[in-house]
Design a protein around this motif. Structure first.
Motif, PDB file in Angstrom:
ATOM      1  N   ALA A 197       0.853  -1.181   0.000  1.00  0.00           N
ATOM      2  CA  ALA A 197       0.000   0.000   0.000  1.00  0.00           C
ATOM      3  C   ALA A 197       0.891   1.235   0.000  1.00  0.00           C
ATOM      4  CB  ALA A 197      -0.923   0.011   1.210  1.00  0.00           C
ATOM      5  N   ILE A 198       0.513   2.222  -0.792  1.00  0.00           N
ATOM      6  CA  ILE A 198       1.240   3.478  -0.876  1.00  0.00           C
ATOM      7  C   ILE A 198       0.280   4.590  -0.461  1.00  0.00           C
ATOM      8  CG2 ILE A 198       2.550   5.028  -2.366  1.00  0.00           C
ATOM      9  CD1 ILE A 198       3.034   2.593  -4.216  1.00  0.00           C
ATOM     10  N   ILE A 199       0.632   5.332   0.592  1.00  0.00           N
ATOM     11  CA  ILE A 199      -0.275   6.286   1.210  1.00  0.00           C
ATOM     12  C   ILE A 199       0.323   7.688   1.145  1.00  0.00           C
ATOM     13  CG2 ILE A 199      -1.756   6.722   3.204  1.00  0.00           C
ATOM     14  CD1 ILE A 199      -1.906   3.833   2.219  1.00  0.00           C
ATOM     15  N   ASP A 227     -12.843  15.180  -1.460  1.00  0.00           N
ATOM     16  CA  ASP A 227     -13.731  14.565  -0.475  1.00  0.00           C
ATOM     17  C   ASP A 227     -13.019  13.494   0.352  1.00  0.00           C
ATOM     18  OD1 ASP A 227     -16.229  14.280   0.803  1.00  0.00           O
ATOM     19  OD2 ASP A 227     -16.767  12.571  -0.464  1.00  0.00           O
ATOM     20  N   ALA A 228     -11.675  13.533   0.399  1.00  0.00           N
ATOM     21  CA  ALA A 228     -10.930  12.497   1.122  1.00  0.00           C
ATOM     22  C   ALA A 228      -9.794  13.124   1.923  1.00  0.00           C
ATOM     23  CB  ALA A 228     -10.384  11.463   0.145  1.00  0.00           C
ATOM     24  N   ASP A 229      -9.368  12.373   2.950  1.00  0.00           N
ATOM     25  CA  ASP A 229      -8.251  12.805   3.790  1.00  0.00           C
ATOM     26  C   ASP A 229      -6.908  12.355   3.232  1.00  0.00           C
ATOM     27  OD1 ASP A 229      -9.957  13.910   5.892  1.00  0.00           O
ATOM     28  OD2 ASP A 229     -10.464  11.830   6.364  1.00  0.00           O
ATOM     29  N   ILE A 230      -6.889  11.200   2.575  1.00  0.00           N
ATOM     30  CA  ILE A 230      -5.629  10.636   2.072  1.00  0.00           C
ATOM     31  C   ILE A 230      -5.875   9.929   0.747  1.00  0.00           C
ATOM     32  CG2 ILE A 230      -4.507  10.303   4.325  1.00  0.00           C
ATOM     33  CD1 ILE A 230      -5.462   7.352   4.182  1.00  0.00           C
ATOM     34  N   ASP A 231      -4.804   9.752  -0.006  1.00  0.00           N
ATOM     35  CA  ASP A 231      -4.798   8.889  -1.191  1.00  0.00           C
ATOM     36  C   ASP A 231      -4.181   7.549  -0.798  1.00  0.00           C
ATOM     37  OD1 ASP A 231      -5.897  10.729  -2.879  1.00  0.00           O
ATOM     38  OD2 ASP A 231      -4.094  11.064  -4.076  1.00  0.00           O
ATOM     39  N   PHE A 268      -3.008   3.296   9.689  1.00  0.00           N
ATOM     40  CA  PHE A 268      -1.683   3.757   9.255  1.00  0.00           C
ATOM     41  C   PHE A 268      -1.661   5.279   9.147  1.00  0.00           C
ATOM     42  CE2 PHE A 268       1.135   5.183   5.855  1.00  0.00           C
ATOM     43  CZ  PHE A 268       2.340   4.565   6.164  1.00  0.00           C
ATOM     44  N   ALA A 269      -2.687   5.846   8.522  1.00  0.00           N
ATOM     45  CA  ALA A 269      -2.724   7.291   8.304  1.00  0.00           C
ATOM     46  C   ALA A 269      -2.754   8.056   9.619  1.00  0.00           C
ATOM     47  CB  ALA A 269      -3.931   7.652   7.446  1.00  0.00           C
ATOM     48  N   VAL A 270      -3.526   7.570  10.586  1.00  0.00           N
ATOM     49  CA  VAL A 270      -3.603   8.239  11.893  1.00  0.00           C
ATOM     50  C   VAL A 270      -2.284   8.090  12.644  1.00  0.00           C
ATOM     51  CG1 VAL A 270      -4.702   8.165  14.166  1.00  0.00           C
ATOM     52  CG2 VAL A 270      -6.107   8.101  12.091  1.00  0.00           C
ATOM     53  N   GLU A 274       0.634   7.575  11.541  1.00  0.00           N
ATOM     54  CA  GLU A 274       1.734   8.273  10.874  1.00  0.00           C
ATOM     55  C   GLU A 274       1.538   9.787  10.833  1.00  0.00           C
ATOM     56  OE1 GLU A 274       4.670   6.834   9.241  1.00  0.00           O
ATOM     57  OE2 GLU A 274       4.054   5.302  10.684  1.00  0.00           O
ATOM     58  N   GLY A 275       0.418  10.268  11.375  1.00  0.00           N
ATOM     59  CA  GLY A 275       0.184  11.700  11.408  1.00  0.00           C
ATOM     60  C   GLY A 275      -0.258  12.305  10.101  1.00  0.00           C
ATOM     61  N   LEU A 276      -0.721  11.489   9.154  1.00  0.00           N
ATOM     62  CA  LEU A 276      -1.195  12.007   7.871  1.00  0.00           C
ATOM     63  C   LEU A 276      -2.565  12.672   7.994  1.00  0.00           C
ATOM     64  CD1 LEU A 276      -0.096   9.124   5.474  1.00  0.00           C
ATOM     65  CD2 LEU A 276       0.842  11.435   5.582  1.00  0.00           C
ATOM     66  N   THR A 277      -3.317  12.296   9.002  1.00  0.00           N
ATOM     67  CA  THR A 277      -4.602  12.922   9.276  1.00  0.00           C
ATOM     68  C   THR A 277      -4.816  12.930  10.781  1.00  0.00           C
ATOM     69  OG1 THR A 277      -6.987  12.873   8.783  1.00  0.00           O
ATOM     70  CG2 THR A 277      -5.894  10.754   9.040  1.00  0.00           C
ATOM     71  N   LYS A 278      -5.478  13.953  11.280  1.00  0.00           N
ATOM     72  CA  LYS A 278      -5.696  14.101  12.720  1.00  0.00           C
ATOM     73  C   LYS A 278      -7.174  13.985  13.029  1.00  0.00           C
ATOM     74  CE  LYS A 278      -4.553  16.959  16.719  1.00  0.00           C
ATOM     75  NZ  LYS A 278      -3.888  18.199  17.204  1.00  0.00           N
ATOM     76  N   PRO A 279      -7.582  12.952  13.782  1.00  0.00           N
ATOM     77  CA  PRO A 279      -9.000  12.784  14.108  1.00  0.00           C
ATOM     78  C   PRO A 279      -9.520  13.947  14.948  1.00  0.00           C
ATOM     79  CG  PRO A 279      -7.761  10.766  14.530  1.00  0.00           C
ATOM     80  CD  PRO A 279      -6.759  11.851  14.283  1.00  0.00           C
ATOM     81  N   LYS A 280     -10.795  14.286  14.746  1.00  0.00           N
ATOM     82  CA  LYS A 280     -11.417  15.361  15.507  1.00  0.00           C
ATOM     83  C   LYS A 280     -11.847  14.897  16.887  1.00  0.00           C
ATOM     84  CE  LYS A 280     -13.126  17.570  11.275  1.00  0.00           C
ATOM     85  NZ  LYS A 280     -14.324  17.994  10.513  1.00  0.00           N
TER      86      LYS A 280
END
Length: 388
Positions: free
Chosen positions: A72-74, A81-85, A114-116, A118-124
């Motif tokens: 997987a490549i993130i 409409d998305a947080d990550i690719d 993985f995204a959370v 790795e800090g690629l997106t921050k949950p509210k």
């Protein structure tokens, strides 16, 4: 610049090794790899240990079978409409090929965590994450929902996933508008059943459906099987998988996925083959296991799966809802059309919530499944420079 003789023998690439559902794979940041193309593919193949004519991937991180040979490549999202690719790659075990056609539902379940982490997106929310994932393979949006512990994806819980030992924290995956992921249509040919001309079985009836990933659904009895055989029995039956491969090739061409030559060389993982039969007597369920509505043996990338690939299971559930399809005629469906569908596979039961809207054109607003995932290792993977 250092001359080649002064360079180290291997290149390091930051990576995370993760289990997603019943699959495992290497996860990379987009920024840590070359742009899409031959250089990137050579790096990934070297990391995974492909090609290996012995089908063990002993010189890399792959596990020698299709469910353990994935990447997987993130990266940051290119979709409004998305947080990550997220790009999925199915790495061939014995050839130097990577298929980016189609997605893997199991690997998708590890993308949000993985995204959370790795800090690629921050949950509210401090306790619950919702990550909107743009799968670049299909152009579709997947919404992952899962718990958090101290800002990281939760792993402890009471969710049991057939095929995975123990229990884990659940991850809900909503696949939005998953129809036509590879072909643009739920029914690529417009028919609920088609006849395929195959080298292995002659003329054969199949339902060709594209939801999350395309499948070719066939009756077990039509190829001389009961439908409840163990994967080892299918693998060890002389020439069976080779003959089933001719079904996949014919179906790929019929669905418009590729040419015959491409199906034999580069696109070797699609469509998945769903061999279906009515639920067998030992699949009626008990207090801890729901009753099955259909039995399936899934074949992809030339291998019989120990557990149903998630995208294949989602497509099969949708196929069960399509009037006149082989799965619809084979299944013992629940009376309530809103009830989730239970699919029996060699490792247990897969439950999928799939709703179909009938009309001038079939619609599937979403398919929801539950998985679990865990980060297994993190650090750097080494690839020999002479293979780059």
């Amino acid at each position: 610049m250092n001359s080649p003789e002064n360079q180290p023998p291997q290149t390091t690439i930051r990576a995370v090794y993760m289990r997603g559902g019943t699959s495992r794979g290497l996860f990379f940041h987009t920024r840590d790899l070359p742009p899409a193309g031959d250089a990137r593919d050579r790096m990934i193949l070297a990391a995974m240990g492909s090609p290996d004519p012995n089908k063990r991937q002993l010189d890399g991180m792959g596990g020698g079978i299709s469910s353990l040979s994935k990447i997987a490549i993130i990266g940051r999202s290119s979709h409004p409409d998305a947080d990550i690719d997220y790009t999925f790659g199915q790495v061939a075990v014995d050839t130097a090929t990577i298929s980016y056609k189609g997605n893997c539902g199991n690997i998708s379940s590890a993308v949000g965590p993985f995204a959370v982490d790795e800090g690629l997106t921050k949950p509210k929310d401090a306790c619950q994450a919702q990550v909107r994932i743009h799968n670049t393979n299909t152009g579709k949006i997947i919404v992952a929902r899962f718990g958090l512990v101290n800002g990281k994806a939760a792993i402890a819980g009471d969710f049991a996933l057939d095929g995975v030992a123990g229990t884990s924290a659940p991850i809900a995956l909503d696949f939005l508008n998953p129809g036509g992921s590879s072909t643009g249509k739920i029914l690529p040919t417009g028919n609920s059943q088609d006849m395929l001309e195959t080298e292995g079985f002659g003329s054969l009836a199949a339902s060709l459906v594209d939801v999350s990933n395309p499948i070719a659904c066939i009756r077990a009895g039509d190829i001389g099987l009961r439908g409840d055989e163990a994967p080892d029995a299918l693998t060890n039956k002389a020439d069976l998988l080779d003959r089933i491969e001719t079904i996949r090739i014919a179906a790929a061409v019929k669905m418009g996925l590729c040419s015959t030559k491409e199906a034999k060389t580069t696109l070797r993982n699609l469509p998945q083959i769903a061999i279906v039969s009515a639920p067998h007597k030992d699949e009626h369920g008990d207090a801890n296991q729901p009753a099955a509505h259909i039995t399936v043996r899934m074949i992809s990338a030339g291998q019989a799966h120990l557990a149903t690939p998630l995208t294949g299971g989602m497509c099969l559930a949708a196929t069960m809802r399509i009037t006149g399809s082989i799965a619809n005629e084979t299944a013992i469906l629940p009376q309530d059309p809103q009830q989730p569908l239970n699919i029996a596979h060699p490792s247990g039961i897969l439950t999928v919530d799939a709703t179909l809207i009938d009309g001038p054109e079939l619609q599937i607003p979403s398919v929801t499944v539950y998985r679990s995932a865990r980060r297994l290792m993190q650090g750097e993977v080494l690839v020999p420079n002479h293979r780059l």
